[in-house]
Design a protein around this motif. Structure first.
Motif, mmCIF file in Angstrom:
data_model
loop_
_atom_site.group_PDB
_atom_site.id
_atom_site.type_symbol
_atom_site.label_atom_id
_atom_site.label_comp_id
_atom_site.label_asym_id
_atom_site.label_seq_id
_atom_site.Cartn_x
_atom_site.Cartn_y
_atom_site.Cartn_z
ATOM 1 N N ALA B 78 -4.112 -12.256 -6.606
ATOM 2 C CA ALA B 78 -3.403 -12.785 -5.437
ATOM 3 C C ALA B 78 -3.505 -11.871 -4.225
ATOM 4 O O ALA B 78 -3.685 -12.346 -3.099
ATOM 5 C CB ALA B 78 -1.944 -13.040 -5.785
ATOM 6 N N PHE B 79 -3.390 -10.580 -4.430
ATOM 7 C CA PHE B 79 -3.294 -9.674 -3.278
ATOM 8 C C PHE B 79 -4.528 -8.805 -3.067
ATOM 9 O O PHE B 79 -4.659 -8.188 -2.009
ATOM 10 C CB PHE B 79 -2.059 -8.783 -3.420
ATOM 11 N N ASN B 80 -5.401 -8.751 -4.051
ATOM 12 C CA ASN B 80 -6.570 -7.881 -3.926
ATOM 13 C C ASN B 80 -7.858 -8.715 -3.876
ATOM 14 O O ASN B 80 -8.517 -8.803 -2.859
ATOM 15 C CB ASN B 80 -6.561 -6.898 -5.117
ATOM 16 N N LEU B 81 -8.163 -9.375 -4.982
ATOM 17 C CA LEU B 81 -9.457 -10.046 -5.070
ATOM 18 C C LEU B 81 -9.571 -11.245 -4.135
ATOM 19 O O LEU B 81 -10.612 -11.467 -3.507
ATOM 20 C CB LEU B 81 -9.721 -10.461 -6.521
ATOM 21 N N SER B 82 -8.495 -12.030 -4.023
ATOM 22 C CA SER B 82 -8.579 -13.211 -3.158
ATOM 23 C C SER B 82 -8.663 -12.828 -1.685
ATOM 24 O O SER B 82 -8.986 -13.656 -0.838
ATOM 25 C CB SER B 82 -7.376 -14.136 -3.392
ATOM 26 N N GLU B 83 -8.368 -11.575 -1.375
ATOM 27 C CA GLU B 83 -8.471 -11.094 0.003
ATOM 28 C C GLU B 83 -9.788 -10.371 0.244
ATOM 29 O O GLU B 83 -9.950 -9.665 1.245
ATOM 30 C CB GLU B 83 -7.303 -10.139 0.303
ATOM 31 N N GLY B 84 -10.686 -10.499 -0.718
ATOM 32 C CA GLY B 84 -12.004 -9.893 -0.540
ATOM 33 C C GLY B 84 -12.154 -8.530 -1.183
ATOM 34 O O GLY B 84 -13.185 -7.878 -1.004
ATOM 35 N N GLY B 85 -11.147 -8.089 -1.909
ATOM 36 C CA GLY B 85 -11.241 -6.794 -2.597
ATOM 37 C C GLY B 85 -12.389 -6.786 -3.594
ATOM 38 O O GLY B 85 -12.660 -7.801 -4.250
ATOM 39 N N SER B 86 -13.037 -5.654 -3.698
ATOM 40 C CA SER B 86 -14.220 -5.596 -4.567
ATOM 41 C C SER B 86 -13.923 -4.907 -5.901
ATOM 42 O O SER B 86 -14.767 -4.911 -6.790
ATOM 43 C CB SER B 86 -15.352 -4.864 -3.848
ATOM 44 N N ASN B 87 -12.746 -4.323 -6.033
ATOM 45 C CA ASN B 87 -12.419 -3.629 -7.274
ATOM 46 C C ASN B 87 -11.713 -4.588 -8.232
ATOM 47 O O ASN B 87 -10.574 -5.000 -7.985
ATOM 48 C CB ASN B 87 -11.512 -2.428 -6.990
ATOM 49 N N VAL B 88 -12.402 -4.925 -9.300
ATOM 50 C CA VAL B 88 -11.829 -5.837 -10.286
ATOM 51 C C VAL B 88 -10.957 -5.004 -11.224
ATOM 52 O O VAL B 88 -11.446 -4.356 -12.145
ATOM 53 C CB VAL B 88 -12.931 -6.579 -11.056
ATOM 54 N N VAL B 89 -9.677 -5.004 -10.952
ATOM 55 C CA VAL B 89 -8.736 -4.142 -11.683
ATOM 56 C C VAL B 89 -7.471 -4.923 -12.018
ATOM 57 O O VAL B 89 -7.222 -6.006 -11.493
ATOM 58 C CB VAL B 89 -8.345 -2.896 -10.852
ATOM 59 N N TRP B 90 -6.692 -4.322 -12.869
ATOM 60 C CA TRP B 90 -5.392 -4.866 -13.250
ATOM 61 C C TRP B 90 -4.335 -4.162 -12.398
ATOM 62 O O TRP B 90 -4.359 -2.934 -12.252
ATOM 63 C CB TRP B 90 -5.161 -4.581 -14.731
ATOM 64 N N VAL B 91 -3.402 -4.911 -11.851
ATOM 65 C CA VAL B 91 -2.341 -4.326 -11.024
ATOM 66 C C VAL B 91 -0.990 -4.624 -11.661
ATOM 67 O O VAL B 91 -0.649 -5.795 -11.889
ATOM 68 C CB VAL B 91 -2.386 -4.899 -9.583
ATOM 69 N N ASN B 92 -0.258 -3.588 -11.960
ATOM 70 C CA ASN B 92 1.082 -3.771 -12.525
ATOM 71 C C ASN B 92 2.122 -3.947 -11.425
ATOM 72 O O ASN B 92 1.957 -3.451 -10.309
ATOM 73 C CB ASN B 92 1.464 -2.566 -13.387
ATOM 74 N N ARG B 93 3.205 -4.614 -11.777
ATOM 75 C CA ARG B 93 4.280 -4.836 -10.802
ATOM 76 C C ARG B 93 4.921 -3.512 -10.404
ATOM 77 O O ARG B 93 5.224 -3.273 -9.242
ATOM 78 C CB ARG B 93 5.335 -5.775 -11.397
ATOM 79 N N ILE B 94 5.153 -2.668 -11.402
ATOM 80 C CA ILE B 94 5.774 -1.372 -11.128
ATOM 81 C C ILE B 94 4.952 -0.272 -11.783
ATOM 82 O O ILE B 94 4.104 -0.529 -12.631
ATOM 83 C CB ILE B 94 7.221 -1.302 -11.660
ATOM 84 N N LYS B 95 5.241 0.949 -11.411
ATOM 85 C CA LYS B 95 4.636 2.093 -12.088
ATOM 86 C C LYS B 95 5.547 2.497 -13.248
ATOM 87 O O LYS B 95 6.667 2.001 -13.369
ATOM 88 C CB LYS B 95 4.465 3.243 -11.096
#
Lengths: 248, 311
Positions: B78-95
């Motif tokens: 939603a916030f990385n790849l669909s905005e053109g981000g090139s790093n295919v990664v997993w993003v957690n809600r919190i640390k």
């Protein structure tokens, strides 16, 4: 004096029997229980396509009365057959997904109330033949159940150790026999119950490793996301080595 | 012994990509806040097929847009790849320490919460730790990655029940910019990408004054230093959250103070500014004439020099 001694003996034996009653130390399981719940609607049926998410919950709900009457073996199999258990693998936290299922599915709530749940689920875990899993999602439903704290609390120390032992054994099998079918990150799933037991018992070496790696902490606490860095990575090896040391 | 070395070399060869590759990467929100991403290995092909087929069958009213993958999740999509981000990664809600990760996207002002998906194009299912985007191709539908499962196009409330899809918040990328006043000029101009609000409410901290109700406005600079500029949109029946950026107010009056006719003889000065019209200038030595020429960054002028006020 003799009467007093007898009374004391009676009290001690009662206390011991009460303690034993908290955990079933041994249990037989029925892998084909006759009272498994038959879900009236399942994915693949035409009617399933007309349902909303709220209706998914309603049509797969097991009536409370039915759940109460059902054998523990029946409840375990009914959980493994539960059409919505696949959602665990879609959640960012298996633990939270189990909490949700417990709150919304009478079959799981009833299972978790049974004193025999720990022993029976352990035996079921041991009996589960990994070669017969149809999908990785089904396996997730089992390991998420085994590693759930509400299940572990029904196990005594030896049973908890047995979970770790079985977890390691199944992991060894997958690595040796199923390297093509299962990816490494999925193999981790089978180690989750071992990690959870050590976490449940606050096994210090694992807790120390969890402080060193955010990914390990997330995995142990939640089941997702999977561990990074491959089989030789710190996180994967931490679980394996700690499990081995835990069993020594 | 030779065999042992060969096995060791083979092991290192296969493990090298994992060893060399960092397991995490810093992504950045549009406003520059770090969001942590994690590289993960992909499922085997049999697992990809199995998971995709199982989920597709369980949710027949959703459309599979991409196969199951555990290399990225909903937040990353939603916030990385669909905005053109090139790093295919997993993003957690919190640390792991409970601090923010995903939420940095909207707490740092990069996105603002808006009232509905007519305005917002990012959707947060806040009770279920899930995010989606508004479908760019099918009106009324969302697109989201379902955990390590497939990426789906679906109705806003159609998906796994534990996503609790009735509880949604909507976010809109907002480009709040300040221009033309830092460091030059007496004003600081601010503008946002017009999000179609009926009006806007501007707010600022004490080093600036002003406001307005349009998509752009101008603030008068009062003092040099750190300040904030905030804006929110007002729609009929609802108001967006604030978007705030930090700015540095500088250059109201400044530059080199020189003695007239002797430009090589600079009078090193410090100035404290009150408003935009008065300045107290402390000179390191006294010039000969009774007036000094001061170049203001917003213009130039001659200020009288009163030796009686020297300290």
């Amino acid at each position: 004096m003799k009467k007093l001694l007898l009374l004391l003996l009676l009290l001690v034996s009662l206390t011991i029997s009460c303690e034993k009653d908290e955990f079933l130390e041994e249990c037989n399981i029925d892998l084909n229980p006759s009272d498994v719940y038959v879900y009236p609607l399942r994915p693949g049926m035409p009617e399933w396509a007309n349902l909303t998410p709220e209706q998914f919950l309603e049509v797969t709900q097991m009536p409370e009365k039915t759940a109460r009457k059902m054998s523990t073996d029946g409840l375990i199999q009914s959980w493994l057959d539960y059409p919505l258990n696949l959602n665990i693998s879609l959640n960012n936290s298996w633990s939270k997904a189990m909490d949700f299922s417990k709150a919304n599915f009478n079959g799981l709530a009833e299972l978790l109330n049974r004193k025999s749940a720990g022993c029976k689920i352990l035996e079921r875990f041991k009996a589960y033949d990994l070669t017969k899993f149809q999908t990785p999602i089904e396996r997730t439903a089992l390991v998420a159940l085994v590693g759930y704290f509400d299940v572990l609390q029904h196990m005594n120390d030896e049973q908890l150790r047995e979970v770790v032992r079985e977890s390691l054994s199944k992991h060894d099998y997958l690595i040796a026999e199923q390297p093509d079918y299962y990816s490494l990150s999925t193999v981790q799933g089978i180690l989750w119950p071992a990690a959870r037991v050590m976490y449940y018992l606050e096994y210090e070496p694992l807790l120390e490793d969890m402080k060193k790696s955010e990914e390990l902490m997330f995995y142990v606490q939640r089941g997702a996301p999977p561990l990074p860095n491959g089989y030789g990575g710190f996180e994967f090896q931490s679980i394996i080595q700690n499990a081995k040391n835990f069993l020594k | 012994m030779k065999n042992t070395y060969i096995v060791l070399i083979i092991c290192i060869f296969f493990a090298l990509p994992e060893i060399l590759r960092s397991q995490t990467i810093d992504l950045f929100t549009p406003n520059g806040t770090v969001v942590k991403g994690i590289y993960l290995a992909e499922f085997s092909q049999s697992e990809i097929d199995s998971r995709t087929q199982t989920i597709a069958a369980a949710y027949p009213n959703a459309t599979v847009l991409a196969n199951a993958s555990q290399t990225y999740n909903c937040h990353s999509y939603a916030f990385n790849l669909s905005e053109g981000g090139s790093n295919v990664v997993w993003v957690n809600r919190i640390k792991d320490d409970g601090s923010a990760n995903l939420t940095n996207y909207w707490t740092d002002g990069s996105y603002i919460e808006v009232c509905n998906d007519n305005i917002g194009d990012k959707i947060h299912y806040y009770s279920g730790d899930h995010t989606a985007i508004k479908s760019p191709t099918v009106s009324g539908k969302y697109e989201s990655k379902w955990g390590p499962g497939p990426r789906m196009r679906h109705a806003p409330d159609y998906g796994p029940p534990d996503y609790i899809m009735a509880n949604r918040r909507y976010y809109k990328r907002i480009e709040l910019k300040t221009t033309g006043g830092v460091p030059c000029g007496s004003n600081l101009d601010a503008s946002i990408l017009n999000i179609g609000a009926n009006s806007y409410t501007w707010s600022t901290s004490s080093r600036l004054s002003g406001g307005g109700s349009g998509a752009s406005t101008s603030f008068t600079k009062l003092d040099n230093g750190s300040a904030t500029v905030s804006v929110r949109g007002n729609f009929t029946g609802c108001t967006t959250s604030w978007s705030t950026i930090n700015v540095t107010v500088s250059g109201i009056i400044g530059g080199t103070v020189s003695q007239s006719g002797q430009p090589d003889r600079q009078l090193v000065s410090t100035m404290s500014v009150v408003g935009n019209s008065q300045a107290t200038v402390s000179l390191s030595y006294l010039p000969n004439p009774s007036s000094i020429s001061v170049t203001k960054l917003s213009g130039s002028g001659t200020w009288s020099y009163n030796s009686s006020t020297k300290i």
